[in-house]
Design a protein around this motif. Structure first.
Motif, PDB file in Angstrom:
ATOM      1  N   SER A  30      -7.777  58.833  51.768  1.00  0.00           N
ATOM      2  CA  SER A  30      -8.285  59.583  50.621  1.00  0.00           C
ATOM      3  C   SER A  30      -7.650  59.138  49.310  1.00  0.00           C
ATOM      4  O   SER A  30      -8.092  59.540  48.229  1.00  0.00           O
ATOM      5  CB  SER A  30      -8.046  61.079  50.821  1.00  0.00           C
ATOM      6  OG  SER A  30      -6.662  61.363  50.797  1.00  0.00           O
ATOM      7  N   TYR A  31      -6.622  58.313  49.391  1.00  0.00           N
ATOM      8  CA  TYR A  31      -5.927  57.846  48.194  1.00  0.00           C
ATOM      9  C   TYR A  31      -6.363  56.439  47.817  1.00  0.00           C
ATOM     10  O   TYR A  31      -6.552  55.578  48.674  1.00  0.00           O
ATOM     11  CB  TYR A  31      -4.418  57.842  48.412  1.00  0.00           C
ATOM     12  CG  TYR A  31      -3.802  59.220  48.400  1.00  0.00           C
ATOM     13  CD1 TYR A  31      -3.599  59.917  49.585  1.00  0.00           C
ATOM     14  CD2 TYR A  31      -3.421  59.805  47.207  1.00  0.00           C
ATOM     15  CE1 TYR A  31      -3.035  61.184  49.571  1.00  0.00           C
ATOM     16  CE2 TYR A  31      -2.852  61.066  47.184  1.00  0.00           C
ATOM     17  CZ  TYR A  31      -2.663  61.752  48.367  1.00  0.00           C
ATOM     18  OH  TYR A  31      -2.092  63.003  48.350  1.00  0.00           O
ATOM     19  N   LYS A  32      -6.475  56.235  46.541  1.00  0.00           N
ATOM     20  CA  LYS A  32      -6.602  54.886  46.022  1.00  0.00           C
ATOM     21  C   LYS A  32      -5.186  54.303  45.989  1.00  0.00           C
ATOM     22  O   LYS A  32      -4.208  55.023  45.804  1.00  0.00           O
ATOM     23  CB  LYS A  32      -7.213  54.903  44.629  1.00  0.00           C
ATOM     24  CG  LYS A  32      -8.567  55.637  44.589  1.00  0.00           C
ATOM     25  CD  LYS A  32      -9.015  55.883  43.191  1.00  0.00           C
ATOM     26  CE  LYS A  32     -10.262  56.757  43.149  1.00  0.00           C
ATOM     27  NZ  LYS A  32      -9.971  58.161  43.493  1.00  0.00           N
ATOM     28  N   MET A  33      -5.085  53.016  46.174  1.00  0.00           N
ATOM     29  CA  MET A  33      -3.784  52.373  46.271  1.00  0.00           C
ATOM     30  C   MET A  33      -3.646  51.283  45.216  1.00  0.00           C
ATOM     31  O   MET A  33      -4.612  50.581  44.892  1.00  0.00           O
ATOM     32  CB  MET A  33      -3.583  51.765  47.650  1.00  0.00           C
ATOM     33  CG  MET A  33      -3.624  52.777  48.783  1.00  0.00           C
ATOM     34  SD  MET A  33      -2.287  53.982  48.695  1.00  0.00           S
ATOM     35  CE  MET A  33      -0.849  52.934  48.909  1.00  0.00           C
ATOM     36  N   THR A  86      -3.746  61.448  55.432  1.00  0.00           N
ATOM     37  CA  THR A  86      -4.673  61.451  54.309  1.00  0.00           C
ATOM     38  C   THR A  86      -4.691  60.123  53.559  1.00  0.00           C
ATOM     39  O   THR A  86      -5.206  60.040  52.466  1.00  0.00           O
ATOM     40  CB  THR A  86      -4.290  62.565  53.315  1.00  0.00           C
ATOM     41  OG1 THR A  86      -2.942  62.325  52.853  1.00  0.00           O
ATOM     42  CG2 THR A  86      -4.369  63.928  53.973  1.00  0.00           C
ATOM     43  N   GLY A 131     -10.318  53.977  47.953  1.00  0.00           N
ATOM     44  CA  GLY A 131     -10.036  54.468  49.291  1.00  0.00           C
ATOM     45  C   GLY A 131     -10.885  53.824  50.364  1.00  0.00           C
ATOM     46  O   GLY A 131     -10.445  53.634  51.492  1.00  0.00           O
ATOM     47  N   ALA A 135       0.293  55.302  45.540  1.00  0.00           N
ATOM     48  CA  ALA A 135      -0.914  56.018  45.933  1.00  0.00           C
ATOM     49  C   ALA A 135      -1.348  56.948  44.816  1.00  0.00           C
ATOM     50  O   ALA A 135      -0.507  57.608  44.191  1.00  0.00           O
ATOM     51  CB  ALA A 135      -0.669  56.812  47.210  1.00  0.00           C
ATOM     52  N   SER A 136      -2.646  57.011  44.608  1.00  0.00           N
ATOM     53  CA  SER A 136      -3.174  57.779  43.485  1.00  0.00           C
ATOM     54  C   SER A 136      -4.428  58.545  43.871  1.00  0.00           C
ATOM     55  O   SER A 136      -5.247  58.049  44.666  1.00  0.00           O
ATOM     56  CB  SER A 136      -3.508  56.830  42.332  1.00  0.00           C
ATOM     57  OG  SER A 136      -4.155  57.517  41.273  1.00  0.00           O
ATOM     58  N   ASP A 137      -4.602  59.716  43.252  1.00  0.00           N
ATOM     59  CA  ASP A 137      -5.856  60.447  43.384  1.00  0.00           C
ATOM     60  C   ASP A 137      -6.599  60.486  42.051  1.00  0.00           C
ATOM     61  O   ASP A 137      -7.512  61.295  41.869  1.00  0.00           O
ATOM     62  CB  ASP A 137      -5.609  61.864  43.919  1.00  0.00           C
ATOM     63  CG  ASP A 137      -4.686  62.685  43.034  1.00  0.00           C
ATOM     64  OD1 ASP A 137      -4.304  63.793  43.451  1.00  0.00           O
ATOM     65  OD2 ASP A 137      -4.344  62.220  41.925  1.00  0.00           O
ATOM     66  N   TYR A 149      -0.210  57.669  39.182  1.00  0.00           N
ATOM     67  CA  TYR A 149       0.062  57.550  40.607  1.00  0.00           C
ATOM     68  C   TYR A 149       0.948  58.704  41.079  1.00  0.00           C
ATOM     69  O   TYR A 149       1.874  59.112  40.378  1.00  0.00           O
ATOM     70  CB  TYR A 149       0.710  56.210  40.925  1.00  0.00           C
ATOM     71  CG  TYR A 149      -0.304  55.091  40.888  1.00  0.00           C
ATOM     72  CD1 TYR A 149      -0.746  54.565  39.686  1.00  0.00           C
ATOM     73  CD2 TYR A 149      -0.849  54.588  42.064  1.00  0.00           C
ATOM     74  CE1 TYR A 149      -1.701  53.561  39.649  1.00  0.00           C
ATOM     75  CE2 TYR A 149      -1.795  53.584  42.038  1.00  0.00           C
ATOM     76  CZ  TYR A 149      -2.223  53.074  40.830  1.00  0.00           C
ATOM     77  OH  TYR A 149      -3.173  52.086  40.802  1.00  0.00           O
ATOM     78  N   ASN A 150       0.658  59.179  42.276  1.00  0.00           N
ATOM     79  CA  ASN A 150       1.344  60.346  42.811  1.00  0.00           C
ATOM     80  C   ASN A 150       2.574  59.984  43.641  1.00  0.00           C
ATOM     81  O   ASN A 150       3.555  60.711  43.666  1.00  0.00           O
ATOM     82  CB  ASN A 150       0.384  61.150  43.701  1.00  0.00           C
ATOM     83  CG  ASN A 150      -0.902  61.501  42.991  1.00  0.00           C
ATOM     84  OD1 ASN A 150      -1.816  60.688  42.878  1.00  0.00           O
ATOM     85  ND2 ASN A 150      -0.993  62.719  42.496  1.00  0.00           N
ATOM     86  N   TYR A 151       2.476  58.870  44.365  1.00  0.00           N
ATOM     87  CA  TYR A 151       3.544  58.491  45.284  1.00  0.00           C
ATOM     88  C   TYR A 151       3.862  57.013  45.126  1.00  0.00           C
ATOM     89  O   TYR A 151       2.956  56.198  44.896  1.00  0.00           O
ATOM     90  CB  TYR A 151       3.131  58.774  46.733  1.00  0.00           C
ATOM     91  CG  TYR A 151       2.741  60.202  46.985  1.00  0.00           C
ATOM     92  CD1 TYR A 151       1.399  60.571  47.086  1.00  0.00           C
ATOM     93  CD2 TYR A 151       3.709  61.197  47.121  1.00  0.00           C
ATOM     94  CE1 TYR A 151       1.040  61.884  47.305  1.00  0.00           C
ATOM     95  CE2 TYR A 151       3.354  62.525  47.341  1.00  0.00           C
ATOM     96  CZ  TYR A 151       2.018  62.852  47.424  1.00  0.00           C
ATOM     97  OH  TYR A 151       1.664  64.160  47.646  1.00  0.00           O
TER      98      TYR A 151
END
Length: 125
Positions: free
Chosen positions: A31-34, A28, A53, A98-100, A112-114
């Motif tokens: 699908s993530y913005k970085m 995926t 993305g 990584a961010s949604d 950011y998620n990760y």
């Protein structure tokens, strides 16, 4: 779940260039913005650059604009940070993330998620 691993840090003289890479696991990635952030000793983590993305959208912190370029290759699950005209004040641990979140929110590390574990950049004067 996305796992991120940065590489490419090191020691470089002022005025030099370096490219950081961030390899992502997972199907995926696109699908993530970085984003790239950095943190110097005894300083807050600060935003460096972000990319959408699809790579259409990018934006930069003012202190790196014109010197750094963020890009991504979704086929390789990798995001890059090309750094030119490096300065001693660029010395820091650099993190990719990584961010949604919405694109306008990517300069805030809380969105950011990760996160990767970071790679050290040292710029000597």
């Amino acid at each position: 779940q996305v796992q991120l691993v940065e590489s490419g840090g090191g020691l470089v003289q002022a005025g030099g260039s370096l490219r950081l890479s961030c390899a992502a696991s997972g199907r995926t990635f696109g699908s993530y913005k970085m984003g790239w952030f950095r943190q110097a000793p005894e300083k807050e983590r600060e935003f460096v650059a972000a990319v959408s993305g699809s790579t259409i959208g990018t934006f930069y912190a003012g202190y790196v604009k014109g010197r750094f370029t963020i890009s991504r290759d979704n086929a390789k699950n990798t995001v890059y940070l090309q750094m030119n005209s490096l300065k001693p004040e660029d010395t820091a641990v650099y993190y990719c993330a990584a961010s949604d979140a919405n694109f306008s929110e990517l300069d805030d590390y809380r969105n950011y998620n990760y996160w990767g574990q970071g790679t050290q950049l040292t710029v000597s004067s």
